[in-house]
Design a protein around this motif. Structure first.
Motif, PDB file in Angstrom:
ATOM      1  N   ARG A   1      39.455   4.848 -25.579  1.00 15.18           N
ATOM      2  CA  ARG A   1      38.553   4.142 -26.502  1.00 15.18           C
ATOM      3  C   ARG A   1      39.353   3.480 -27.610  1.00 15.18           C
ATOM      4  O   ARG A   1      40.364   3.991 -28.058  1.00 15.18           O
ATOM      5  N   GLY A   2      38.834   2.339 -28.077  1.00 14.26           N
ATOM      6  CA  GLY A   2      39.454   1.645 -29.203  1.00 14.26           C
ATOM      7  C   GLY A   2      40.648   0.833 -28.772  1.00 14.26           C
ATOM      8  O   GLY A   2      40.942   0.667 -27.587  1.00 14.26           O
ATOM      9  N   GLY A   3      41.372   0.313 -29.758  1.00 16.41           N
ATOM     10  CA  GLY A   3      42.543  -0.482 -29.448  1.00 16.41           C
ATOM     11  C   GLY A   3      42.168  -1.784 -28.766  1.00 16.41           C
ATOM     12  O   GLY A   3      41.066  -2.305 -28.894  1.00 16.41           O
ATOM     13  N   SER A   4      43.096  -2.345 -28.039  1.00 17.79           N
ATOM     14  CA  SER A   4      42.869  -3.597 -27.316  1.00 17.79           C
ATOM     15  C   SER A   4      43.771  -3.613 -26.095  1.00 17.79           C
ATOM     16  O   SER A   4      44.414  -2.610 -25.765  1.00 17.79           O
ATOM     17  N   ALA A   5      43.811  -4.749 -25.441  1.00 19.09           N
ATOM     18  CA  ALA A   5      44.633  -4.861 -24.244  1.00 19.09           C
ATOM     19  C   ALA A   5      46.117  -4.695 -24.548  1.00 19.09           C
ATOM     20  O   ALA A   5      46.904  -4.345 -23.668  1.00 19.09           O
ATOM     21  N   THR A   6      46.499  -4.955 -25.798  1.00 14.98           N
ATOM     22  CA  THR A   6      47.911  -4.890 -26.164  1.00 14.98           C
ATOM     23  C   THR A   6      48.237  -3.758 -27.126  1.00 14.98           C
ATOM     24  O   THR A   6      49.384  -3.623 -27.537  1.00 14.98           O
ATOM     25  N   THR A   7      47.252  -2.958 -27.509  1.00 14.99           N
ATOM     26  CA  THR A   7      47.495  -1.839 -28.421  1.00 14.99           C
ATOM     27  C   THR A   7      47.014  -0.550 -27.789  1.00 14.99           C
ATOM     28  O   THR A   7      46.199  -0.553 -26.865  1.00 14.99           O
ATOM     29  N   ASP A   8      47.526   0.562 -28.304  1.00 12.00           N
ATOM     30  CA  ASP A   8      47.184   1.862 -27.742  1.00 12.00           C
ATOM     31  C   ASP A   8      45.727   2.209 -28.008  1.00 12.00           C
ATOM     32  O   ASP A   8      45.158   1.878 -29.048  1.00 12.00           O
ATOM     33  N   LYS A   9      45.141   2.922 -27.043  1.00  9.23           N
ATOM     34  CA  LYS A   9      43.790   3.431 -27.190  1.00  9.23           C
ATOM     35  C   LYS A   9      43.838   4.938 -27.444  1.00  9.23           C
ATOM     36  O   LYS A   9      44.796   5.614 -27.077  1.00  9.23           O
ATOM     37  N   THR A  10      42.792   5.471 -28.071  1.00  5.56           N
ATOM     38  CA  THR A  10      42.648   6.910 -28.239  1.00  5.56           C
ATOM     39  C   THR A  10      42.022   7.479 -26.973  1.00  5.56           C
ATOM     40  O   THR A  10      41.060   6.915 -26.438  1.00  5.56           O
ATOM     41  N   THR A  11      42.572   8.586 -26.469  1.00  7.80           N
ATOM     42  CA  THR A  11      42.090   9.151 -25.206  1.00  7.80           C
ATOM     43  C   THR A  11      41.411  10.493 -25.440  1.00  7.80           C
ATOM     44  O   THR A  11      41.794  11.257 -26.333  1.00  7.80           O
ATOM     45  N   PHE A  12      40.395  10.768 -24.624  1.00 11.07           N
ATOM     46  CA  PHE A  12      39.649  12.026 -24.667  1.00 11.07           C
ATOM     47  C   PHE A  12      39.497  12.542 -23.241  1.00 11.07           C
ATOM     48  O   PHE A  12      39.323  11.769 -22.308  1.00 11.07           O
ATOM     49  N   ASN A  13      39.527  13.842 -23.093  1.00 12.84           N
ATOM     50  CA  ASN A  13      39.247  14.434 -21.784  1.00 12.84           C
ATOM     51  C   ASN A  13      37.741  14.542 -21.589  1.00 12.84           C
ATOM     52  O   ASN A  13      37.008  14.901 -22.526  1.00 12.84           O
ATOM     53  N   VAL A  14      37.267  14.210 -20.405  1.00 13.10           N
ATOM     54  CA  VAL A  14      35.844  14.340 -20.071  1.00 13.10           C
ATOM     55  C   VAL A  14      35.709  15.199 -18.818  1.00 13.10           C
ATOM     56  O   VAL A  14      36.539  15.132 -17.917  1.00 13.10           O
ATOM     57  N   ARG A  15      34.652  16.016 -18.761  1.00  9.90           N
ATOM     58  CA  ARG A  15      34.473  16.995 -17.684  1.00  9.90           C
ATOM     59  C   ARG A  15      33.403  16.487 -16.708  1.00  9.90           C
ATOM     60  O   ARG A  15      32.249  16.881 -16.774  1.00  9.90           O
ATOM     61  N   LEU A  16      33.828  15.609 -15.811  1.00 11.29           N
ATOM     62  CA  LEU A  16      32.867  15.007 -14.887  1.00 11.29           C
ATOM     63  C   LEU A  16      32.423  15.972 -13.796  1.00 11.29           C
ATOM     64  O   LEU A  16      31.282  15.904 -13.330  1.00 11.29           O
ATOM     65  N   ASP A  17      33.304  16.859 -13.344  1.00 11.00           N
ATOM     66  CA  ASP A  17      32.885  17.867 -12.359  1.00 11.00           C
ATOM     67  C   ASP A  17      31.798  18.764 -12.936  1.00 11.00           C
ATOM     68  O   ASP A  17      30.795  19.059 -12.262  1.00 11.00           O
ATOM     69  N   ASP A  18      31.999  19.218 -14.170  1.00  9.39           N
ATOM     70  CA  ASP A  18      31.000  20.083 -14.801  1.00  9.39           C
ATOM     71  C   ASP A  18      29.676  19.352 -14.959  1.00  9.39           C
ATOM     72  O   ASP A  18      28.603  19.941 -14.779  1.00  9.39           O
ATOM     73  N   LEU A  19      29.742  18.055 -15.279  1.00  9.09           N
ATOM     74  CA  LEU A  19      28.523  17.278 -15.494  1.00  9.09           C
ATOM     75  C   LEU A  19      27.785  17.004 -14.191  1.00  9.09           C
ATOM     76  O   LEU A  19      26.570  17.247 -14.087  1.00  9.09           O
ATOM     77  N   LEU A  20      28.515  16.524 -13.172  1.00  4.27           N
ATOM     78  CA  LEU A  20      27.862  16.044 -11.955  1.00  4.27           C
ATOM     79  C   LEU A  20      27.661  17.130 -10.906  1.00  4.27           C
ATOM     80  O   LEU A  20      26.659  17.121 -10.186  1.00  4.27           O
ATOM     81  N   ARG A  21      28.587  18.065 -10.798  1.00  2.00           N
ATOM     82  CA  ARG A  21      28.504  19.064  -9.732  1.00  2.00           C
ATOM     83  C   ARG A  21      27.918  20.383 -10.194  1.00  2.00           C
ATOM     84  O   ARG A  21      27.315  21.103  -9.408  1.00  2.00           O
ATOM     85  N   ASP A  22      28.095  20.709 -11.496  1.00  5.96           N
ATOM     86  CA  ASP A  22      27.551  21.964 -12.013  1.00  5.96           C
ATOM     87  C   ASP A  22      26.329  21.747 -12.888  1.00  5.96           C
ATOM     88  O   ASP A  22      25.698  22.716 -13.319  1.00  5.96           O
ATOM     89  N   GLY A  23      26.010  20.491 -13.190  1.00  8.67           N
ATOM     90  CA  GLY A  23      24.824  20.206 -13.994  1.00  8.67           C
ATOM     91  C   GLY A  23      24.932  20.634 -15.442  1.00  8.67           C
ATOM     92  O   GLY A  23      23.917  20.895 -16.091  1.00  8.67           O
ATOM     93  N   ASP A  24      26.154  20.698 -15.979  1.00  5.92           N
ATOM     94  CA  ASP A  24      26.359  21.098 -17.375  1.00  5.92           C
ATOM     95  C   ASP A  24      26.126  19.882 -18.263  1.00  5.92           C
ATOM     96  O   ASP A  24      27.003  19.023 -18.410  1.00  5.92           O
ATOM     97  N   ILE A  25      24.937  19.803 -18.859  1.00 12.55           N
ATOM     98  CA  ILE A  25      24.574  18.630 -19.647  1.00 12.55           C
ATOM     99  C   ILE A  25      25.409  18.520 -20.905  1.00 12.55           C
ATOM    100  O   ILE A  25      25.496  17.455 -21.525  1.00 12.55           O
ATOM    101  N   ARG A  26      26.064  19.620 -21.311  1.00 16.51           N
ATOM    102  CA  ARG A  26      26.924  19.562 -22.490  1.00 16.51           C
ATOM    103  C   ARG A  26      28.131  18.665 -22.259  1.00 16.51           C
ATOM    104  O   ARG A  26      28.778  18.214 -23.211  1.00 16.51           O
ATOM    105  N   ALA A  27      28.455  18.401 -21.003  1.00 15.28           N
ATOM    106  CA  ALA A  27      29.581  17.523 -20.679  1.00 15.28           C
ATOM    107  C   ALA A  27      29.192  16.047 -20.718  1.00 15.28           C
ATOM    108  O   ALA A  27      30.043  15.181 -20.512  1.00 15.28           O
ATOM    109  N   ASN A  28      27.933  15.762 -20.986  1.00  8.39           N
ATOM    110  CA  ASN A  28      27.483  14.368 -21.085  1.00  8.39           C
ATOM    111  C   ASN A  28      27.788  13.851 -22.481  1.00  8.39           C
ATOM    112  O   ASN A  28      27.342  14.420 -23.479  1.00  8.39           O
ATOM    113  N   VAL A  29      28.558  12.795 -22.581  1.00  8.22           N
ATOM    114  CA  VAL A  29      28.979  12.259 -23.874  1.00  8.22           C
ATOM    115  C   VAL A  29      28.584  10.790 -23.961  1.00  8.22           C
ATOM    116  O   VAL A  29      28.455  10.102 -22.944  1.00  8.22           O
ATOM    117  N   PRO A  30      28.379  10.277 -25.173  1.00  6.79           N
ATOM    118  CA  PRO A  30      28.052   8.859 -25.315  1.00  6.79           C
ATOM    119  C   PRO A  30      29.272   7.987 -25.035  1.00  6.79           C
ATOM    120  O   PRO A  30      30.416   8.410 -25.249  1.00  6.79           O
TER     121      PRO A  30
END
Length: 241
Positions: A198-227
């Motif tokens: 997120r953030g930055g541009s094509a030529t600058t660094d972006k801030t990165t976050f880990n997201v838990r897609l397995d927990d969201l899609l396969r285990d139904g953990d709605i807490r892993a749903n982020v905006p």
């Protein structure tokens, strides 16, 4: 001991104007109780606004407590959008046109008008300026009917998604909405190692976050749903085994 004298013992030394006022005042029983409440507040919190009232200053103006809500960015026209241009009482100038890959549009009597990056209202005002040469006081409305959006407003999904692609951002979009758009994960995806940049541009660094897609899609953990926000990039790696 009177009520006023008892309250004076509780008032902070910094509220000396209030102490002098209360000592010389003749208050009714109800007024004394009201003064007691105010002066205790002064003694406990050191409220300068009440002290200034006894100094003869104007009381602070009341204000409404506003809770700041997240704002949704205005939609900006992008290449390959389809727009309808309606000119009041001039049907010969009312057309539906695509935005070319170079970000421009062409309409009757108007060539190569820049559209990318403008809101529909801004584009309508630009068309009005061009049409003033041919129409007296033109009134233009622009309606976007096919949405792609500018590239910096799109959400991109790459890696082990079923259908990796760029998605036009929509208000209040979440990670779950994005994954539905791309058809979920492949069987080789390592969803819990996915990264959101997120953030930055094509030529600058972006801030990165880990997201838990397995927990969201396969285990139904709605807490892993982020905006998600315009310009986010979601990278889904392949599983190690």
């Amino acid at each position: 001991m009177t009520l006023a004298s008892a309250i004076l013992r509780r008032v902070d030394a910094g509220s000396e104007p209030a102490r002098r006022w209360l000592s010389g005042a003749r208050l009714s029983k109800a007024a004394s109780r009201m003064a007691a409440v105010c002066l205790i507040a002064v003694g406990v919190t050191g409220c300068s606004s009440i002290t200034s009232l006894f100094n003869g200053d104007d009381p602070p103006a009341p204000g409404n407590v506003m809770v700041q809500q997240p704002t949704t960015p205005d939609y900006r026209i992008g290449p390959l959008d389809t727009i309808q241009i309606f000119v009041w009482q001039s049907p010969e100038f009312s057309v539906t046109v695509p935005v070319r890959p170079d970000g421009r549009i062409s309409t009757p009597l108007i060539e190569d008008l820049e559209a990318t990056g403008k809101t529909p209202t801004q584009l309508a005002r630009a068309i009005e300026q061009k049409l003033k040469v041919y129409v007296q006081d033109p009134l233009v409305t622009v309606i976007v009917s096919g949405f792609a959006g500018p590239f910096d407003q799109q959400v991109r999904v790459v890696g082990e998604a079923a259908q990796p692609r760029a998605i036009p951002y929509r208000a209040n979009m979440t990670m779950l909405d994005v994954m539905i758009e791309v058809g979920g994960l492949t069987e080789f995806a390592s969803g819990n190692r996915a990264v959101l940049a997120r953030g930055g541009s094509a030529t600058t660094d972006k801030t990165t976050f880990n997201v838990r897609l397995d927990d969201l899609l396969r285990d139904g953990d709605i807490r892993a749903n982020v905006p998600v926000l315009p310009g986010d990039v979601i990278i889904i790696p392949q599983s190690w085994f």
